[in-house]
Write a protein that holds these residues in place. Sequence first.
Motif, PDB file in Angstrom:
ATOM      1  N   VAL A 225       0.868  -1.180   0.000  1.00 22.73           N
ATOM      2  CA  VAL A 225       0.000   0.000   0.000  1.00 22.73           C
ATOM      3  C   VAL A 225       0.904   1.228   0.000  1.00 22.73           C
ATOM      4  CG1 VAL A 225      -1.631   1.368   1.382  1.00 22.73           C
ATOM      5  CG2 VAL A 225      -1.954  -1.105   1.145  1.00 22.73           C
ATOM      6  N   VAL A 226       0.632   2.169  -0.911  1.00 21.95           N
ATOM      7  CA  VAL A 226       1.412   3.398  -1.004  1.00 21.95           C
ATOM      8  C   VAL A 226       0.482   4.578  -0.740  1.00 21.95           C
ATOM      9  CG1 VAL A 226       2.872   4.832  -2.479  1.00 21.95           C
ATOM     10  CG2 VAL A 226       2.940   2.342  -2.704  1.00 21.95           C
ATOM     11  N   LEU A 227       0.862   5.422   0.207  1.00 19.66           N
ATOM     12  CA  LEU A 227       0.061   6.596   0.560  1.00 19.66           C
ATOM     13  C   LEU A 227       0.899   7.849   0.378  1.00 19.66           C
ATOM     14  CD1 LEU A 227      -1.537   5.296   3.889  1.00 19.66           C
ATOM     15  CD2 LEU A 227      -2.581   5.331   1.622  1.00 19.66           C
ATOM     16  N   ARG A 228       0.275   8.877  -0.180  1.00 16.79           N
ATOM     17  CA  ARG A 228       0.982  10.146  -0.341  1.00 16.79           C
ATOM     18  C   ARG A 228       0.984  10.904   0.986  1.00 16.79           C
ATOM     19  NH1 ARG A 228      -0.896  13.750  -5.254  1.00 16.79           N
ATOM     20  NH2 ARG A 228      -2.832  13.800  -4.085  1.00 16.79           N
ATOM     21  N   GLY A 229       2.142  11.418   1.356  1.00 20.47           N
ATOM     22  CA  GLY A 229       2.221  12.203   2.576  1.00 20.47           C
ATOM     23  C   GLY A 229       1.358  13.450   2.441  1.00 20.47           C
ATOM     24  N   GLY A 230       0.894  13.958   3.536  1.00 15.82           N
ATOM     25  CA  GLY A 230       0.140  15.202   3.511  1.00 15.82           C
ATOM     26  C   GLY A 230      -1.351  14.998   3.348  1.00 15.82           C
ATOM     27  N   THR A 260       6.469  13.216  -0.617  1.00  7.03           N
ATOM     28  CA  THR A 260       6.978  12.109   0.177  1.00  7.03           C
ATOM     29  C   THR A 260       5.883  11.066   0.301  1.00  7.03           C
ATOM     30  OG1 THR A 260       8.460  13.532   1.423  1.00  7.03           O
ATOM     31  CG2 THR A 260       7.873  11.447   2.432  1.00  7.03           C
ATOM     32  N   TYR A 261       6.250   9.831   0.078  1.00  2.00           N
ATOM     33  CA  TYR A 261       5.273   8.736   0.102  1.00  2.00           C
ATOM     34  C   TYR A 261       5.614   7.761   1.218  1.00  2.00           C
ATOM     35  CZ  TYR A 261       3.423  10.557  -4.198  1.00  2.00           C
ATOM     36  OH  TYR A 261       2.829  11.381  -5.111  1.00  2.00           O
ATOM     37  N   ARG A 262       4.572   7.191   1.782  1.00  5.56           N
ATOM     38  CA  ARG A 262       4.720   6.148   2.792  1.00  5.56           C
ATOM     39  C   ARG A 262       4.312   4.822   2.158  1.00  5.56           C
ATOM     40  NH1 ARG A 262       6.667   5.441   7.363  1.00  5.56           N
ATOM     41  NH2 ARG A 262       4.858   5.324   8.740  1.00  5.56           N
ATOM     42  N   PHE A 278       8.088   2.090   4.971  1.00  5.35           N
ATOM     43  CA  PHE A 278       9.163   2.883   4.376  1.00  5.35           C
ATOM     44  C   PHE A 278       8.669   4.300   4.104  1.00  5.35           C
ATOM     45  CE2 PHE A 278       9.169  -1.505   3.014  1.00  5.35           C
ATOM     46  CZ  PHE A 278      10.436  -1.936   3.343  1.00  5.35           C
ATOM     47  N   THR A 279       9.609   5.223   3.985  1.00  4.29           N
ATOM     48  CA  THR A 279       9.286   6.595   3.616  1.00  4.29           C
ATOM     49  C   THR A 279      10.215   7.000   2.487  1.00  4.29           C
ATOM     50  OG1 THR A 279       8.719   7.022   5.930  1.00  4.29           O
ATOM     51  CG2 THR A 279       9.019   8.942   4.502  1.00  4.29           C
TER      52      THR A 279
END
Length: 301
Positions: A225-230, A260-262, A278-279
């Motif tokens: 799963v990839v989430l955009r920061g902010g 930045t992505y998590r 990961f970041t």
Amino acid sequence: MHTAVRLTVYGAAVVLLAVGAYAAGTSAGASTDHLRAPAAHAPAPDAAADPQQPGGLASTAGGYTLEPLTPVLPAGTGAEIAFRITGADGAAVTDFDVTHEKRMHLVLLRRDTAGFQHLHPTMSGDGTWRVPAMLDGGGTYRAFADFVPAGGAPTTLGVDLSAPGPFEPVTPQPSRVAELPGGYQVRLDGELAPGATAPLTLTVTRDGRPVTDLQPHLGAAGHLVVLRGGDLGYLHVHPEDAPGTGPEITFHAEVPSAGTYRLFLDFRHDDAVHTAEFTVPAGGAPAPDGDGHAHDEGGHR
Ligand SMILES: [Cu+2]
């Protein structure tokens, strides 16, 4: 399709507004770092045609609505999350296609991206989904329902849930090596590039040795799963080829913008599911070429 395009245009407008306001407020002392950001967002018209935009930013999309029945949850153990997916007519949807071996995937984490959980609720006959959860403290949480309505398109909807009580916010720093309980280490190789598909390779070791007997998890070698920061925009990521057994798991990821992505990898080994996080920055200044020292802390831009 139309909805996705509309959301994209709206998202671009919000970004431009935010950047404009920021530039106006800091024009005297704006550094070149800040000036670089609007340029990275400039190709909005092209991005609008890109079907791979973040999901989960809205509670309603494509005629479907995520309706939380438990908007406030107790911190600690014993929380149960309940929700429904309703259609355009307001009635609960009860017919879902199986994707990644489940009819519903619920991703839950605090808004500061701490406490990631990937849960599989069960549905009762009236269309109510329920799943136990453990909230590690108070705060605002984001819940993503990831599903495919029968015969429909993959959909990700998001809502905020609240838990009373204090919490210590985390501010994740760039990190490509995850140390997990049980002696596991997972390393992430590859770069995220705005608007381009990039391979990401995750390598699993345990006690310093490659893990070569990963078990299938949700029909794949791992689930990312990839989430955009902010804003916690939720990105669909496609695993590459057939499930392998490690130590490497490869995905194709495309991110819509710099930032930045998590990243959260779930994998199965020794009959347990493990999560590595990961970041990773995308875009901006090119990262110094990695020669295996990805985890030292010199990653300032
Ligand atoms: Cu799932």
